[in-house]
Design a protein around this motif. Structure first.
Motif, PDB file in Angstrom:
ATOM      1  N   LEU A  24      35.460  42.871   4.204  1.00 38.87           N
ATOM      2  CA  LEU A  24      36.909  43.000   4.035  1.00 38.87           C
ATOM      3  C   LEU A  24      37.289  44.457   3.807  1.00 38.87           C
ATOM      4  O   LEU A  24      38.211  44.983   4.431  1.00 38.87           O
ATOM      5  N   ARG A  25      36.561  45.099   2.908  1.00 43.51           N
ATOM      6  CA  ARG A  25      36.832  46.508   2.593  1.00 43.51           C
ATOM      7  C   ARG A  25      36.659  47.374   3.836  1.00 43.51           C
ATOM      8  O   ARG A  25      37.483  48.246   4.119  1.00 43.51           O
ATOM      9  N   SER A  26      35.626  47.111   4.608  1.00 42.13           N
ATOM     10  CA  SER A  26      35.358  47.870   5.827  1.00 42.13           C
ATOM     11  C   SER A  26      36.481  47.710   6.850  1.00 42.13           C
ATOM     12  O   SER A  26      36.770  48.632   7.609  1.00 42.13           O
ATOM     13  N   ALA A  27      37.134  46.547   6.858  1.00 46.34           N
ATOM     14  CA  ALA A  27      38.224  46.279   7.794  1.00 46.34           C
ATOM     15  C   ALA A  27      39.577  46.743   7.257  1.00 46.34           C
ATOM     16  O   ALA A  27      40.592  46.552   7.911  1.00 46.34           O
ATOM     17  N   GLY A  28      39.590  47.336   6.063  1.00 48.10           N
ATOM     18  CA  GLY A  28      40.819  47.899   5.523  1.00 48.10           C
ATOM     19  C   GLY A  28      41.577  47.015   4.560  1.00 48.10           C
ATOM     20  O   GLY A  28      42.696  47.342   4.166  1.00 48.10           O
ATOM     21  N   LEU A  29      40.992  45.898   4.163  1.00 50.42           N
ATOM     22  CA  LEU A  29      41.642  44.992   3.210  1.00 50.42           C
ATOM     23  C   LEU A  29      40.844  45.006   1.914  1.00 50.42           C
ATOM     24  O   LEU A  29      39.666  44.634   1.896  1.00 50.42           O
ATOM     25  N   HIS A  30      41.478  45.444   0.832  1.00 49.49           N
ATOM     26  CA  HIS A  30      40.754  45.469  -0.441  1.00 49.49           C
ATOM     27  C   HIS A  30      40.434  44.041  -0.861  1.00 49.49           C
ATOM     28  O   HIS A  30      41.317  43.175  -0.852  1.00 49.49           O
ATOM     29  N   PRO A  31      39.178  43.774  -1.208  1.00 47.88           N
ATOM     30  CA  PRO A  31      38.773  42.407  -1.534  1.00 47.88           C
ATOM     31  C   PRO A  31      39.550  41.777  -2.684  1.00 47.88           C
ATOM     32  O   PRO A  31      39.695  40.558  -2.728  1.00 47.88           O
ATOM     33  N   SER A  32      40.070  42.585  -3.595  1.00 46.97           N
ATOM     34  CA  SER A  32      40.804  42.001  -4.719  1.00 46.97           C
ATOM     35  C   SER A  32      42.150  41.412  -4.290  1.00 46.97           C
ATOM     36  O   SER A  32      42.775  40.683  -5.055  1.00 46.97           O
ATOM     37  N   LEU A  33      42.588  41.701  -3.063  1.00 39.36           N
ATOM     38  CA  LEU A  33      43.839  41.128  -2.560  1.00 39.36           C
ATOM     39  C   LEU A  33      43.646  39.715  -2.004  1.00 39.36           C
ATOM     40  O   LEU A  33      44.618  39.050  -1.662  1.00 39.36           O
ATOM     41  N   VAL A  34      42.404  39.290  -1.924  1.00 39.77           N
ATOM     42  CA  VAL A  34      42.091  37.940  -1.444  1.00 39.77           C
ATOM     43  C   VAL A  34      41.546  37.149  -2.627  1.00 39.77           C
ATOM     44  O   VAL A  34      40.539  37.545  -3.226  1.00 39.77           O
ATOM     45  N   PRO A  35      42.191  36.059  -2.990  1.00 42.06           N
ATOM     46  CA  PRO A  35      41.697  35.273  -4.125  1.00 42.06           C
ATOM     47  C   PRO A  35      40.250  34.830  -3.925  1.00 42.06           C
ATOM     48  O   PRO A  35      39.806  34.574  -2.801  1.00 42.06           O
TER      49      PRO A  35
ATOM     50  N   PRO B 282      24.366  32.189   6.790  1.00 41.01           N
ATOM     51  CA  PRO B 282      24.774  33.091   7.872  1.00 41.01           C
ATOM     52  C   PRO B 282      24.017  34.415   7.781  1.00 41.01           C
ATOM     53  O   PRO B 282      23.773  34.909   6.678  1.00 41.01           O
ATOM     54  N   PRO B 283      23.660  35.002   8.912  1.00 39.60           N
ATOM     55  CA  PRO B 283      23.018  36.316   8.878  1.00 39.60           C
ATOM     56  C   PRO B 283      24.032  37.372   8.436  1.00 39.60           C
ATOM     57  O   PRO B 283      25.254  37.158   8.538  1.00 39.60           O
ATOM     58  N   THR B 284      23.552  38.494   7.966  1.00 36.57           N
ATOM     59  CA  THR B 284      24.460  39.537   7.469  1.00 36.57           C
ATOM     60  C   THR B 284      25.439  39.992   8.546  1.00 36.57           C
ATOM     61  O   THR B 284      26.568  40.363   8.230  1.00 36.57           O
ATOM     62  N   GLY B 285      25.049  39.926   9.809  1.00 35.38           N
ATOM     63  CA  GLY B 285      25.933  40.328  10.894  1.00 35.38           C
ATOM     64  C   GLY B 285      27.099  39.381  11.133  1.00 35.38           C
ATOM     65  O   GLY B 285      28.027  39.706  11.876  1.00 35.38           O
ATOM     66  N   ALA B 286      27.083  38.213  10.491  1.00 30.69           N
ATOM     67  CA  ALA B 286      28.170  37.248  10.673  1.00 30.69           C
ATOM     68  C   ALA B 286      29.384  37.576   9.807  1.00 30.69           C
ATOM     69  O   ALA B 286      30.482  37.096  10.080  1.00 30.69           O
ATOM     70  N   TYR B 287      29.193  38.400   8.783  1.00 30.43           N
ATOM     71  CA  TYR B 287      30.281  38.674   7.848  1.00 30.43           C
ATOM     72  C   TYR B 287      31.333  39.645   8.376  1.00 30.43           C
ATOM     73  O   TYR B 287      32.533  39.408   8.174  1.00 30.43           O
ATOM     74  N   PRO B 288      30.977  40.741   9.043  1.00 32.32           N
ATOM     75  CA  PRO B 288      32.020  41.663   9.525  1.00 32.32           C
ATOM     76  C   PRO B 288      33.062  41.026  10.443  1.00 32.32           C
ATOM     77  O   PRO B 288      34.263  41.300  10.267  1.00 32.32           O
ATOM     78  N   PRO B 289      32.699  40.148  11.394  1.00 27.06           N
ATOM     79  CA  PRO B 289      33.753  39.526  12.202  1.00 27.06           C
ATOM     80  C   PRO B 289      34.710  38.657  11.383  1.00 27.06           C
ATOM     81  O   PRO B 289      35.920  38.637  11.634  1.00 27.06           O
TER      82      PRO B 289
END
Length: 135
Positions: free
Chosen positions: A27-38, A56-63
């Motif tokens: 989320l942070r990498s995509a420009g959304l601060h994680p604290s803004l998502v409950p 899920p493999p670690t590569g599944a999280y960025p998408p």
């Protein structure tokens, strides 16, 4: 249902599970601060990712983080943070999810809608709404 092992931590005594840290970083990498998502929304997203099999493999999280960021930030802010090619790619995923109506991306969009995190311009431009049961 939240998958077993997903943890948000408790009073600093127990750490966040690795999958929650991966999603936060995405989320942070995509420009959304994680604290803004409950936390419950993030736990549900991680559970959706693991619904069809093993961890899920670690590569599944960025998408997933990118789709959640687009959904929350809207197209313009997402493009400012990630560039036009990334905006087009993730927007294409959103459009395909809306066409097909099932799968992980569609579930993530629905999750963001129900959580009240779907950007109003996306909701309006694509006519995204949840069916409401009468009563």
């Amino acid at each position: 249902m939240v998958k077993r092992g997903v943890s948000i931590g408790f009073l600093g005594r127990f750490g966040r599970s690795q999958d929650m840290r991966y999603l936060d970083a995405s989320l942070r990498s995509a420009g959304l601060h994680p604290s803004l998502v409950p936390e419950g929304v993030k736990m549900a997203a991680v559970s959706l990712m693991a619904e069809d099999g093993p961890e899920p493999p670690t590569g599944a999280y960025p998408p997933v983080g990118a789709l959640m960021a687009l959904a929350a930030l809207g197209e313009e802010e997402f493009a400012r943070n990630n560039g036009e090619p990334a905006r087009r790619a993730v927007l294409g995923r959103l459009e395909r999810a809306l066409e097909v109506g099932k799968g992980l991306d569609a579930s993530i969009v629905l999750l963001m809608l129900h959580a009240g995190l779907l950007h109003p311009t996306l909701r309006d431009d694509y006519g995204i709404e949840a069916d409401q049961e009468p009563g």
